[in-house]
Design a protein around this motif. Sequence first.
Motif, PDB file in Angstrom:
ATOM      1  N   VAL A  94      68.922 112.693  40.976  1.00  0.00           N
ATOM      2  CA  VAL A  94      67.978 113.037  42.044  1.00  0.00           C
ATOM      3  C   VAL A  94      66.543 112.783  41.588  1.00  0.00           C
ATOM      4  CG1 VAL A  94      67.034 114.933  43.424  1.00  0.00           C
ATOM      5  CG2 VAL A  94      69.506 114.695  43.163  1.00  0.00           C
ATOM      6  N   GLY A  95      66.224 113.155  40.363  1.00  0.00           N
ATOM      7  CA  GLY A  95      64.873 112.939  39.861  1.00  0.00           C
ATOM      8  C   GLY A  95      64.529 111.473  39.730  1.00  0.00           C
ATOM      9  N   ARG A  96      65.496 110.656  39.268  1.00  0.00           N
ATOM     10  CA  ARG A  96      65.237 109.223  39.093  1.00  0.00           C
ATOM     11  C   ARG A  96      65.024 108.531  40.439  1.00  0.00           C
ATOM     12  NH1 ARG A  96      69.629 106.066  38.571  1.00  0.00           N
ATOM     13  NH2 ARG A  96      70.651 107.708  37.371  1.00  0.00           N
ATOM     14  N   VAL A  97      65.886 108.842  41.400  1.00  0.00           N
ATOM     15  CA  VAL A  97      65.777 108.191  42.705  1.00  0.00           C
ATOM     16  C   VAL A  97      64.527 108.637  43.449  1.00  0.00           C
ATOM     17  CG1 VAL A  97      66.879 107.864  44.949  1.00  0.00           C
ATOM     18  CG2 VAL A  97      68.268 107.886  42.872  1.00  0.00           C
ATOM     19  N   SER A  98      64.284 109.940  43.498  1.00  0.00           N
ATOM     20  CA  SER A  98      63.105 110.430  44.219  1.00  0.00           C
ATOM     21  C   SER A  98      61.822 110.046  43.500  1.00  0.00           C
ATOM     22  CB  SER A  98      63.183 111.955  44.397  1.00  0.00           C
ATOM     23  OG  SER A  98      63.248 112.613  43.139  1.00  0.00           O
ATOM     24  N   GLY A  99      61.918 109.777  42.182  1.00  0.00           N
ATOM     25  CA  GLY A  99      60.747 109.335  41.437  1.00  0.00           C
ATOM     26  C   GLY A  99      60.278 107.947  41.840  1.00  0.00           C
ATOM     27  N   PHE A 100      61.179 107.147  42.385  1.00  0.00           N
ATOM     28  CA  PHE A 100      60.822 105.832  42.903  1.00  0.00           C
ATOM     29  C   PHE A 100      60.561 105.997  44.402  1.00  0.00           C
ATOM     30  CE2 PHE A 100      62.422 101.178  43.479  1.00  0.00           C
ATOM     31  CZ  PHE A 100      61.118 100.753  43.668  1.00  0.00           C
ATOM     32  N   ARG A 101      59.507 106.737  44.726  1.00  0.00           N
ATOM     33  CA  ARG A 101      59.250 107.146  46.107  1.00  0.00           C
ATOM     34  C   ARG A 101      59.112 105.965  47.055  1.00  0.00           C
ATOM     35  NH1 ARG A 101      55.044 108.063  49.622  1.00  0.00           N
ATOM     36  NH2 ARG A 101      55.354 109.825  51.059  1.00  0.00           N
ATOM     37  N   THR A 102      58.265 105.012  46.708  1.00  0.00           N
ATOM     38  CA  THR A 102      58.056 103.885  47.624  1.00  0.00           C
ATOM     39  C   THR A 102      59.330 103.060  47.774  1.00  0.00           C
ATOM     40  OG1 THR A 102      57.144 102.579  45.784  1.00  0.00           O
ATOM     41  CG2 THR A 102      55.575 103.732  47.221  1.00  0.00           C
ATOM     42  N   GLY A 103      60.111 102.968  46.709  1.00  0.00           N
ATOM     43  CA  GLY A 103      61.353 102.217  46.782  1.00  0.00           C
ATOM     44  C   GLY A 103      62.331 102.840  47.757  1.00  0.00           C
ATOM     45  N   TYR A 104      62.468 104.160  47.703  1.00  0.00           N
ATOM     46  CA  TYR A 104      63.426 104.826  48.589  1.00  0.00           C
ATOM     47  C   TYR A 104      62.947 104.785  50.037  1.00  0.00           C
ATOM     48  CZ  TYR A 104      67.370 107.857  49.609  1.00  0.00           C
ATOM     49  OH  TYR A 104      68.578 108.342  50.078  1.00  0.00           O
ATOM     50  N   LEU A 105      61.646 104.973  50.251  1.00  0.00           N
ATOM     51  CA  LEU A 105      61.120 104.889  51.619  1.00  0.00           C
ATOM     52  C   LEU A 105      61.296 103.475  52.167  1.00  0.00           C
ATOM     53  CD1 LEU A 105      57.850 107.010  51.324  1.00  0.00           C
ATOM     54  CD2 LEU A 105      60.028 107.690  52.344  1.00  0.00           C
ATOM     55  N   ALA A 106      61.076 102.473  51.320  1.00  0.00           N
ATOM     56  CA  ALA A 106      61.284 101.089  51.747  1.00  0.00           C
ATOM     57  C   ALA A 106      62.752 100.861  52.083  1.00  0.00           C
ATOM     58  CB  ALA A 106      60.834 100.124  50.651  1.00  0.00           C
ATOM     59  N   PHE A 107      63.639 101.460  51.296  1.00  0.00           N
ATOM     60  CA  PHE A 107      65.064 101.303  51.548  1.00  0.00           C
ATOM     61  C   PHE A 107      65.462 101.934  52.882  1.00  0.00           C
ATOM     62  CE2 PHE A 107      69.624 102.265  50.613  1.00  0.00           C
ATOM     63  CZ  PHE A 107      70.033 100.951  50.468  1.00  0.00           C
ATOM     64  N   LEU A 108      64.852 103.063  53.220  1.00  0.00           N
ATOM     65  CA  LEU A 108      65.109 103.675  54.526  1.00  0.00           C
ATOM     66  C   LEU A 108      64.645 102.752  55.645  1.00  0.00           C
ATOM     67  CD1 LEU A 108      64.091 107.407  53.906  1.00  0.00           C
ATOM     68  CD2 LEU A 108      66.391 106.425  53.973  1.00  0.00           C
ATOM     69  N   GLU A 109      63.502 102.111  55.463  1.00  0.00           N
ATOM     70  CA  GLU A 109      63.020 101.143  56.454  1.00  0.00           C
ATOM     71  C   GLU A 109      64.013  99.989  56.593  1.00  0.00           C
ATOM     72  OE1 GLU A 109      60.477 101.019  58.493  1.00  0.00           O
ATOM     73  OE2 GLU A 109      59.417 102.829  57.874  1.00  0.00           O
ATOM     74  N   LEU A 110      64.559  99.535  55.466  1.00  0.00           N
ATOM     75  CA  LEU A 110      65.535  98.451  55.501  1.00  0.00           C
ATOM     76  C   LEU A 110      66.806  98.888  56.231  1.00  0.00           C
ATOM     77  CD1 LEU A 110      65.226  97.037  51.870  1.00  0.00           C
ATOM     78  CD2 LEU A 110      64.530  95.888  53.975  1.00  0.00           C
ATOM     79  N   ARG A 111      67.211 100.146  56.029  1.00  0.00           N
ATOM     80  CA  ARG A 111      68.413 100.633  56.707  1.00  0.00           C
ATOM     81  C   ARG A 111      68.216 100.612  58.223  1.00  0.00           C
ATOM     82  NH1 ARG A 111      71.711 103.604  52.856  1.00  0.00           N
ATOM     83  NH2 ARG A 111      73.047 104.249  54.561  1.00  0.00           N
TER      84      ARG A 111
END
Length: 206
Positions: A94-111
């Motif tokens: 959870v810490g590693r994934v949420s630490g890449f904040r822009t990456g995860y938000l971008a991935f949500l946009e891609l979804r």
Amino acid sequence: MVRRNDERRAALVDAAIEVLAREGARGLTFRAVDTEAAVPNGTASNYFANRDDLLNQAGARFYERLQPDEETIAPLVAAGHDRAAYVELMREVVGRVSGFRTGYLAFLELRLEATRRPELRRLLTERVRADVDANVSYHEASGLPGDAMAVKLLMLTLNWLIVEQLTLPDLYSEAEREAFVQAAVERLIVDEHPVAAPDRPGTPGS
């Protein structure tokens, strides 16, 4: 030359991730990527066939950058094959994934964009399925408690916890998020050894 081209392409895809996170899919243009990457106008168009190509590569790059550090993961797995060890492992995730904040938000946009682009949907479906399968295989090989269904349910639970943390950060406190991770493992992972409550909330680190 090939290495320089690969490095430039990776930098451009990283810039695309930043634009997606900040501006959304509508704001992702070659010009915006060039500006974000601080390169001359027209550079991105030389590296990507079209916007779909750029979106597809951004999805793949997200996973590349989230690969775990084996030196961090290995001790957590070796620490003990019980739910207590699993709690710490999930906190790392959870810490590693949420630490890449822009990456995860971008991935949500891609979804979301994938609901309108069949090729992107196909790519993300294959990539996410491969990620699920890899997590299940790693889990089974590690000897950690819990079956494949438990692993998948835990992934679904923690993925949404990360969404809440990144999109509504004031909804839950850090201590509450820590408690959610522990409760999710305790309720989904079957093990004969109970998990002792920690003296203080841990720090997410996945």
